[in-house]
Design a protein around this motif. Sequence first.
Motif, PDB file in Angstrom:
ATOM      1  N   LEU A 104     -42.542  47.700  40.024  1.00 29.81           N
ATOM      2  CA  LEU A 104     -43.318  46.845  39.136  1.00 29.81           C
ATOM      3  C   LEU A 104     -42.528  45.605  38.728  1.00 29.81           C
ATOM      4  N   LEU A 105     -41.246  45.796  38.453  1.00 29.44           N
ATOM      5  CA  LEU A 105     -40.416  44.670  38.038  1.00 29.44           C
ATOM      6  C   LEU A 105     -40.288  43.646  39.161  1.00 29.44           C
ATOM      7  N   GLY A 107     -44.083  35.649  38.704  1.00 28.46           N
ATOM      8  CA  GLY A 107     -43.578  34.565  37.865  1.00 28.46           C
ATOM      9  C   GLY A 107     -43.060  33.407  38.693  1.00 28.46           C
ATOM     10  N   THR A 108     -42.378  33.691  39.783  1.00 25.16           N
ATOM     11  CA  THR A 108     -41.868  32.643  40.672  1.00 25.16           C
ATOM     12  C   THR A 108     -43.010  31.853  41.287  1.00 25.16           C
ATOM     13  N   VAL A 149     -46.814  32.808  32.492  1.00 22.61           N
ATOM     14  CA  VAL A 149     -45.380  33.016  32.676  1.00 22.61           C
ATOM     15  C   VAL A 149     -44.784  33.702  31.458  1.00 22.61           C
ATOM     16  N   VAL A 150     -45.210  33.285  30.246  1.00 22.06           N
ATOM     17  CA  VAL A 150     -44.721  33.916  29.025  1.00 22.06           C
ATOM     18  C   VAL A 150     -45.059  35.406  29.016  1.00 22.06           C
ATOM     19  N   GLY A 151     -46.325  35.710  29.372  1.00 21.90           N
ATOM     20  CA  GLY A 151     -46.738  37.115  29.424  1.00 21.90           C
ATOM     21  C   GLY A 151     -45.962  37.901  30.457  1.00 21.90           C
ATOM     22  N   ILE A 152     -45.742  37.286  31.605  1.00 21.43           N
ATOM     23  CA  ILE A 152     -44.992  37.955  32.671  1.00 21.43           C
ATOM     24  C   ILE A 152     -43.571  38.236  32.234  1.00 21.43           C
ATOM     25  N   GLN A 191     -41.807  41.724  32.088  1.00 20.58           N
ATOM     26  CA  GLN A 191     -40.540  41.929  32.793  1.00 20.58           C
ATOM     27  C   GLN A 191     -39.492  42.536  31.864  1.00 20.58           C
ATOM     28  N   ASP A 192     -39.411  42.025  30.647  1.00 17.21           N
ATOM     29  CA  ASP A 192     -38.438  42.554  29.692  1.00 17.21           C
ATOM     30  C   ASP A 192     -38.696  44.031  29.410  1.00 17.21           C
TER      31      ASP A 192
END
Length: 337
Positions: free
Chosen positions: A65-66, A73-74, A127-130, A134-135
Amino acid sequence: MSAFTTLPAWPAVAGGTTVGDGADSSAAIRVARLYDEAAVVARQYETGLREAEKQRARARRDERLLIRERRLGTAIRKDPGLVARAQYHQSVAPPYVPQTLLPDTALKLMRSQHLLTGADGAAVNAVVGIHRVQDRLAADLAEASAQSRRLQKRKAELADRRRSVQAKLEEARQVLQRQASATAAAGSCRGAVHLGRPRQRTHRAWGAPVESYRLSAPFGSGGGHWAHRHTGQDFAVPIGTPVRAVGAGKVVRVACGGAFGIEVVIQHPGGYFTQYAHLAAVTVDQGEPVATGQWIAQSGTTGNSTGPHLHFEVRITPEWGSGIDPVPWLTARGVRI
């Protein structure tokens, strides 16, 4: 959890002191104690294997998933219009977030946000959500990996413990068997080993004489070790395996010599008798009542025996020569062999 928390309370054995009426009690009790200890460690080891595999699967899932989130995001950073174009072609997508691009975890997070309008705003919010997803995935992955390492270490410790207990058990079995062979050769029983264990509770009228066995010589088979035909059913089990009464009854014979070595015969209601032979130790006395599943002996290889096993007979009299096939007899009483 300790590997010994579920072990029963055994009679104390200090140095060369024996416990119970038999001179061989110390060896029998040690085998019984180690037998239980080995069973507990084996169960914990199998549980550890399952838990370790679950954690490895969780870590692999979080890692996949990560990787997907990072690729997404990229892609959005390289092409901010990607989100808006996907929105345009997918009316079912939540505001400004292409459902084809984000996994369920990201979609749930994005639905709770107040997103900006326009392609750039949608891209920024995506991107913020991703990054947040990711975190969280990175934290989950780190936790799963750490837990997996702890479980692997625990599994290795249990494997070492299991080997150690098995080695001690094998040594104790050999001591018990040497003493049992001497008793059988002398032809004089030394008394029951009193293990101080509670009776096994069961709602069944009948049960198997041993657990985790391999069937060997069957009833009626031929062989050089028998004068005529085999008069019982053999259960191949290690020395010291608990032997249990298949049904309620009364002990009518405890003997320690001859072809059967150390043996026990039990009389049951209905005119049947069961015999348990080639034993290493006996835990009941002649004349004693027994319950279904009660531990009455420890298996061995005394008398006319080529290896560790339990010789089990069903008879219509207490004496040899009146045996019938024990397997269908047990089957008719609901015991699968």
